[in-house]
Design a protein around this motif. Structure first.
Motif, PDB file in Angstrom:
ATOM      1  N   LYS A  80       0.794  -1.002   0.319  1.00 21.85           N
ATOM      2  CA  LYS A  80      -0.096   0.707   0.189  1.00 21.85           C
ATOM      3  C   LYS A  80       0.599   0.990   0.173  1.00 21.85           C
ATOM      4  O   LYS A  80       0.424   1.990  -0.125  1.00 21.85           O
ATOM      5  CB  LYS A  80      -0.719   0.163   1.093  1.00 21.85           C
ATOM      6  N   MET A  81       1.634   1.381   0.175  1.00 20.62           N
ATOM      7  CA  MET A  81       2.660   2.236   0.695  1.00 20.62           C
ATOM      8  C   MET A  81       3.519   2.393  -0.905  1.00 20.62           C
ATOM      9  O   MET A  81       3.620   3.615  -1.064  1.00 20.62           O
ATOM     10  CB  MET A  81       4.396   2.602   1.500  1.00 20.62           C
ATOM     11  N   LEU A  82       3.956   1.681  -1.179  1.00 25.52           N
ATOM     12  CA  LEU A  82       4.439   1.808  -2.577  1.00 25.52           C
ATOM     13  C   LEU A  82       3.272   2.169  -3.678  1.00 25.52           C
ATOM     14  O   LEU A  82       3.849   3.223  -4.762  1.00 25.52           O
ATOM     15  CB  LEU A  82       5.002   0.070  -3.559  1.00 25.52           C
ATOM     16  N   ILE A  83       2.182   1.447  -3.449  1.00 23.92           N
ATOM     17  CA  ILE A  83       1.033   2.582  -4.399  1.00 23.92           C
ATOM     18  C   ILE A  83       0.672   4.107  -4.064  1.00 23.92           C
ATOM     19  O   ILE A  83       0.733   4.831  -4.712  1.00 23.92           O
ATOM     20  CB  ILE A  83      -0.378   1.556  -3.773  1.00 23.92           C
ATOM     21  N   ASP A  84       0.881   4.065  -2.679  1.00 27.84           N
ATOM     22  CA  ASP A  84       0.432   5.456  -2.582  1.00 27.84           C
ATOM     23  C   ASP A  84       1.486   6.456  -2.974  1.00 27.84           C
ATOM     24  O   ASP A  84       1.762   7.384  -3.229  1.00 27.84           O
ATOM     25  CB  ASP A  84       0.594   5.858  -0.477  1.00 27.84           C
ATOM     26  N   PHE A  85       3.039   5.791  -2.695  1.00 31.81           N
ATOM     27  CA  PHE A  85       4.161   6.962  -2.531  1.00 31.81           C
ATOM     28  C   PHE A  85       4.307   7.006  -4.444  1.00 31.81           C
ATOM     29  O   PHE A  85       5.066   7.980  -5.672  1.00 31.81           O
ATOM     30  CB  PHE A  85       5.294   6.659  -2.490  1.00 31.81           C
ATOM     31  N   GLY A  86       3.618   5.990  -5.686  1.00 36.30           N
ATOM     32  CA  GLY A  86       3.051   5.921  -6.640  1.00 36.30           C
ATOM     33  C   GLY A  86       4.929   5.534  -7.086  1.00 36.30           C
ATOM     34  O   GLY A  86       4.836   5.202  -8.377  1.00 36.30           O
ATOM     35  N   ALA A  87       4.918   3.512  -6.561  1.00 33.90           N
ATOM     36  CA  ALA A  87       6.119   3.346  -7.258  1.00 33.90           C
ATOM     37  C   ALA A  87       5.455   2.229  -8.905  1.00 33.90           C
ATOM     38  O   ALA A  87       3.788   2.310  -8.811  1.00 33.90           O
ATOM     39  CB  ALA A  87       6.406   1.801  -6.333  1.00 33.90           C
ATOM     40  N   ASP A  88       5.706   2.645  -9.556  1.00 32.20           N
ATOM     41  CA  ASP A  88       6.493   1.903 -11.130  1.00 32.20           C
ATOM     42  C   ASP A  88       6.685   0.440 -11.388  1.00 32.20           C
ATOM     43  O   ASP A  88       7.561   0.681 -10.401  1.00 32.20           O
ATOM     44  CB  ASP A  88       6.183   3.099 -12.222  1.00 32.20           C
ATOM     45  N   ARG A  89       6.658   0.474 -12.605  1.00 28.59           N
ATOM     46  CA  ARG A  89       6.787  -1.040 -12.483  1.00 28.59           C
ATOM     47  C   ARG A  89       8.761  -0.565 -12.745  1.00 28.59           C
ATOM     48  O   ARG A  89       9.714  -1.576 -12.494  1.00 28.59           O
ATOM     49  CB  ARG A  89       6.522  -1.372 -14.332  1.00 28.59           C
ATOM     50  N   GLN A  90       8.502   0.470 -12.813  1.00 26.70           N
ATOM     51  CA  GLN A  90      11.207   0.883 -13.181  1.00 26.70           C
ATOM     52  C   GLN A  90      11.192   1.115 -11.735  1.00 26.70           C
ATOM     53  O   GLN A  90      12.436   2.124 -11.575  1.00 26.70           O
ATOM     54  CB  GLN A  90      10.145   2.257 -14.159  1.00 26.70           C
ATOM     55  N   SER A  91      10.555   0.884 -10.554  1.00 24.44           N
ATOM     56  CA  SER A  91      10.666   1.337  -9.767  1.00 24.44           C
ATOM     57  C   SER A  91      12.159   0.637  -8.851  1.00 24.44           C
ATOM     58  O   SER A  91      12.319  -0.827  -8.954  1.00 24.44           O
ATOM     59  CB  SER A  91       9.616   1.458  -8.342  1.00 24.44           C
ATOM     60  N   LEU A  92      12.777   0.384  -7.964  1.00 29.00           N
ATOM     61  CA  LEU A  92      13.413   0.344  -6.777  1.00 29.00           C
ATOM     62  C   LEU A  92      13.757   0.152  -5.350  1.00 29.00           C
ATOM     63  O   LEU A  92      13.480   0.452  -4.976  1.00 29.00           O
ATOM     64  CB  LEU A  92      15.234   0.387  -7.315  1.00 29.00           C
ATOM     65  N   LEU A  93      13.511  -0.798  -4.922  1.00 24.35           N
ATOM     66  CA  LEU A  93      13.304  -1.686  -3.618  1.00 24.35           C
ATOM     67  C   LEU A  93      14.905  -1.454  -2.582  1.00 24.35           C
ATOM     68  O   LEU A  93      14.968  -2.776  -3.293  1.00 24.35           O
ATOM     69  CB  LEU A  93      13.002  -2.654  -3.018  1.00 24.35           C
ATOM     70  N   ILE A  94      15.280  -1.444  -2.442  1.00 17.19           N
ATOM     71  CA  ILE A  94      16.771  -1.739  -1.689  1.00 17.19           C
ATOM     72  C   ILE A  94      15.948  -1.753   0.057  1.00 17.19           C
ATOM     73  O   ILE A  94      15.310  -1.055   0.812  1.00 17.19           O
ATOM     74  CB  ILE A  94      17.132  -0.336  -0.839  1.00 17.19           C
ATOM     75  N   ASN A  95      16.732  -3.396  -0.144  1.00 17.18           N
ATOM     76  CA  ASN A  95      16.008  -4.073   1.456  1.00 17.18           C
ATOM     77  C   ASN A  95      17.215  -3.974   2.590  1.00 17.18           C
ATOM     78  O   ASN A  95      18.507  -3.929   2.259  1.00 17.18           O
ATOM     79  CB  ASN A  95      15.810  -5.632   1.152  1.00 17.18           C
ATOM     80  N   LEU A  96      17.051  -2.622   3.297  1.00 21.92           N
ATOM     81  CA  LEU A  96      18.249  -2.505   4.055  1.00 21.92           C
ATOM     82  C   LEU A  96      17.927  -2.773   5.797  1.00 21.92           C
ATOM     83  O   LEU A  96      17.233  -2.461   5.975  1.00 21.92           O
ATOM     84  CB  LEU A  96      18.524  -0.996   4.335  1.00 21.92           C
ATOM     85  N   GLY A  97      18.570  -4.104   5.894  1.00 15.80           N
ATOM     86  CA  GLY A  97      18.019  -4.585   7.539  1.00 15.80           C
ATOM     87  C   GLY A  97      18.971  -5.958   7.221  1.00 15.80           C
ATOM     88  O   GLY A  97      19.682  -6.434   6.356  1.00 15.80           O
ATOM     89  N   GLY A  98      18.029  -7.385   7.956  1.00 14.33           N
ATOM     90  CA  GLY A  98      18.669  -8.192   8.183  1.00 14.33           C
ATOM     91  C   GLY A  98      17.403  -9.173   7.855  1.00 14.33           C
ATOM     92  O   GLY A  98      16.783  -9.093   6.726  1.00 14.33           O
ATOM     93  N   GLY A  99      17.371 -10.430   8.293  1.00 19.03           N
ATOM     94  CA  GLY A  99      16.710 -11.575   7.481  1.00 19.03           C
ATOM     95  C   GLY A  99      15.008 -10.838   6.882  1.00 19.03           C
ATOM     96  O   GLY A  99      14.401 -11.891   6.421  1.00 19.03           O
TER      97      GLY A  99
END
Lengths: 352, 352
Positions: A80-99
């Motif tokens: 939902k946050m990705l939707i609200d932020f307007g993420a499109d298919r060319q977006s990148l998600l950077i996973n910063l954390g543990g498992g």
């Protein structure tokens, strides 16, 4: 330390945050999102911001730290946050954390708009040597670990040894269990090296070797049809102990603590079923027992543990399938264990 | 009618339920699950039971019929039932129903234990000519259609023409819109054939040709990087109308009714942007308008429709990307349309 090449992506060990900045700047991405928890948001995100300050389009999604967040509700929150932020298919998600971050973030990304790119920046020893490499994404459901997920490879992994400096000792030990496992299943000399190392502060070289062992296995068998099952050594019983503890204990075991107990149990099973010697069992028990606190499980709880094992996705038709050692440094997959054999292994652990 | 070969699986058109029985008996599956809704559970499942009565391990998961079920809550329900029924990685999910069943069932299967096998037995015209082929799985979230999903191919598709006999006329028309689209984007002679056919009861041969057109496109471009986008003709505006109607109307438009309106609007856009002739626009408008009820959209709602389009996963950075016709039987992808152009197309539709 040299960059490793995985199935379809690089794993960086040196100059990692600059490599990440290069990746971000050279990729054809429209938008950038960073998934963090309150710990990595505080301790690690500022470093990222310093290195990739050229980005003007950088939204942060923060979830609660801990395995309890690795469920569908938090995943829906990320979507939902990705939707609200307007993420499109060319977006990148950077996973910063543990498992939890890499598993949940990988799953959310691999299913958002039928898949957007993601990279992992693992910040715990456990996620550096385990979750960040291999393309498994997942969330828990009904207290069953990783029961929902996909096989989807990240676009890159950035392993920054400096992040480990802020970790509490218990978190280091949690990752160490997987490193010990890598030695036990695939490399006796690495196991011997680990025995005589400063295991409260594993060096960058040791981390590199662990990732290399895991990476070699997953490249050969990305979808766990065969040899990749060797990585499950210690996890048949260990996962059940972890789930049991998560439900029953106020201060549950870490993943590594549970896997440590599982590795001792499964070393005993290895003596019973795949020819591990008693001397090697003693050695494994002594090393692991010297590092990890003993977990008490009453014999009355064995049937509960057994029924958790039956639901594990690794098992078929309710039969318990485990990966066992033939000797230190060598693993044999697909060993069906009976209920009695599992109980005998649990009893061995209880009596050490 | 000949079996079509898709990316990695066959699509059967003749003797389909026996083919399904063969598939089930010859596959190396431990367990079988059928996903149905209350309609297909009543009208179609008994036929399946007759043909695959040799199975002793056959559990049914039923969800409510309708697009409202295509969400994460029902998906979690399917996952939990699979867990409760003891589904393992060697299980097969048989999706018996329309597009909601195949999209939701495909998504649930593709993520359960990181992916179990599934097949589609589409029971509506729409799902036979559209959803069942191409490997798109998905659920809706926040009223955005298919925003969450994966690209995962079924292991086989079984298209049984007899199932269409029980369908109400409105459901036939819903599927017909996609068939008309197939002619418009790829095969002018098929379009001409359709114009003079009994469209209230499309023949098995017409269905076969539609699936063939779609299949040729998805084989060439499974992940919708290029030519597959041509299948989105009519869907940029059509999807927005469908979503709008779902939220605002007590008796919402079917998918086909919305796409029919979308195809008229996008034929107008095609005149404005990609060289479709006025005569062809008139022909398309006349054929479609003769088949489908007119949907009234007040001009005040255009901005709402536009903002729905901006959230569509096909679009990037808020720009509206549509697939338009250069002439009947030919499509050009990647046409960026302005807000004014979209409004002009909507106005054209309002005034016919």
């Amino acid at each position: 330390m040299n960059t490793l090449q995985s199935i379809s992506y690089p794993i960086y060990f040196s100059n990692t945050l600059n490599e990440l900045a290069n990746f971000v700047e050279q990729g054809n991405y429209s938008r950038f999102f960073v998934l963090t928890d309150e710990n990595t948001g505080k301790h690690c995100l500022p470093l990222l911001r310093q290195h990739i300050d050229k980005l003007d389009n950088f939204d942060v999604i923060e979830i609660n730290a801990g395995e309890e967040s690795k469920n569908i509700d938090f995943c829906v929150g990320v979507w939902k946050m990705l939707i609200d932020f307007g993420a499109d298919r060319q977006s990148l998600l950077i996973n910063l954390g543990g498992g939890v971050i890499s598993d949940l973030g990988g799953f959310a990304a691999s299913t958002f708009k039928r898949g957007i790119d993601f990279v992992h920046v693992p910040t715990t020893l456990l996620s550096q040597v385990d979750a960040s490499v291999g393309g498994k994404t997942g969330i828990d459901l009904d207290n069953i670990k990783n029961i929902i997920g996909t096989f989807t490879q990240p676009k890159a992994v950035f392993i920054e040894h400096d992040f480990l400096r802020t970790l509490p000792a218990r978190q280091i030990l949690s990752g160490l269990a997987e490193m010990l496992k890598h030695g036990l299943i695939a490399d006796a000399s690495y196991w011997n090296k680990l025995k005589f190392s400063d295991l409260e502060n594993p060096s960058a070289e040791l981390v590199h070797r662990s990732v290399e062992i895991k990476n070699d296995v997953v490249i050969e068998d990305p979808h766990e049809k065969g040899i990749r099952k060797s990585l499950n050594y210690g996890h048949t019983i260990g996962h059940a102990i972890e789930t049991y503890s998560l439900v029953h204990d106020e201060n549950p075991l870490t993943h590594g603590e549970a896997i440590a107990a599982g590795m001792i149990c499964e070393a005993k099973l290895s003596v019973m079923k795949t020819g591990l010697s008693e001397a090697e069992l003693d050695e494994i028990t002594e090393v692991i027992n010297g590092l990890y606190p003993k977990y008490k499980i009453d014999e009355k709880s064995y049937p509960t543990l057994y029924s958790i094992m039956q639901k594990d996705k690794k098992n078929q038709s309710g039969k318990i399938n485990s990966s066992l050692l033939t000797k230190i440094g060598h693993c044999r997959i697909d060993n069906i264990c009976t209920e009695d054999e599992i109980y005998e292994a649990l009893r061995y652990y209880a009596e050490i």
